[in-house]
Design an enzyme around this catalytic site. Structure first.
Site, PDB file in Angstrom:
ATOM      1  CB  CYS A 155      -4.666 -45.676  16.745  1.00 25.20           C
ATOM      2  SG  CYS A 155      -6.123 -45.153  17.701  1.00 25.20           S
TER       3      CYS A 155
ATOM      4  CG  HIS B  89      -1.904 -42.158  18.685  1.00 24.79           C
ATOM      5  ND1 HIS B  89      -2.096 -42.074  17.322  1.00 24.79           N
ATOM      6  CD2 HIS B  89      -3.131 -42.332  19.231  1.00 24.79           C
ATOM      7  CE1 HIS B  89      -3.381 -42.185  17.054  1.00 24.79           C
ATOM      8  NE2 HIS B  89      -4.028 -42.349  18.194  1.00 24.79           N
TER       9      HIS B  89
ATOM     10  CD  GLU C 167       1.268 -41.070  16.192  1.00 24.60           C
ATOM     11  OE1 GLU C 167       0.052 -40.829  16.079  1.00 24.60           O
ATOM     12  OE2 GLU C 167       1.702 -42.226  16.453  1.00 24.60           O
TER      13      GLU C 167
END
Length: 207
Positions: A81, A186, A188
């Site tokens: 990001c 993202h 994750e």
């Protein structure tokens, strides 16, 4: 595999650490640049504005350490990001600000890039491969990843563009230059595809 997650005051640290733990890695939250020297990989996360992020990196001594370890010693780096955006030569959020300069390019607001959709871009969108790369091994083109951003990376050289996302315009979703990787989304927070991408980063073997 030891992973340092850079804590410069603007990162989404907990979820990134948990994602790497689930993959069997040994992530640590690096609270000082000295912690970056004894790991195998570095992750630069980030949430917020480019100018503020670079100010934190510069003032905390992170920029110098990252340039030494990544540019001179060849340690693999993944920017996520805002962390990806700061890999660029300069950003235009909060005024024109020099970035880390690992991948030549600029970071511009989405509407300046022809985006006609709602800003910020928040939610799940397909990521389309521009070229094959180890970062997306085992991940089909057009797999969905989770985005939250108002600015996008514009690489100077097409060869550094790995993937794009269609959101009112074709925006950069992932970049790479040698052992430096970046993703605007993202991983994750991106379920199975995101976990596979992080596993691919762990498996990458520098030349």
């Amino acid at each position: 595999m030891k992973i340092a997650i850079v804590n410069y005051g603007m990162g989404n640290l907990g979820s990134v650490r948990r994602a790497f733990e689930e993959l069997g890695a040994e992530p640590l939250i690096a609270n000082h640049p000295s912690a970056l020297y004894d790991v195998n990989r570095i992750v630069l996360p980030g949430v917020g504005a480019f100018a503020e992020g670079m100010a934190h990196l510069d003032q905390g001594g992170w920029s110098d350490a990252l340039r030494e370890l990544v540019s001179e010693q060849g340690k693999p780096l993944l920017g996520i990001c805002l962390g990806m955006q700061m890999l660029a030569g300069e950003g235009h959020e909060g005024g024109v600000t020099p970035g880390l300069g690992f991948i030549p390019g600029q970071v511009r607001r989405l509407d300046a890039l022809g985006c006609t959709m709602r800003i910020p871009h928040v939610g799940w969108n397909e990521v389309c491969h521009v070229q094959e790369d180890v970062l997306f091994e085992g991940i089909p083109s057009a797999a969905d990843f989770y985005f939250v951003h108002s600015y996008a990376f514009v690489p100077e050289q097409r060869e550094h563009l790995l993937a794009s996302v269609p959101y009112g315009a074709d925006l950069t979703a992932a970049v790479r230059r040698d052992h430096v990787f970046g993703c605007q989304f993202h991983p994750e927070k991106s379920s199975k595809a995101g976990r596979r991408l992080l596993r691919n980063f762990l498996s990458y073997l520098p030349c």
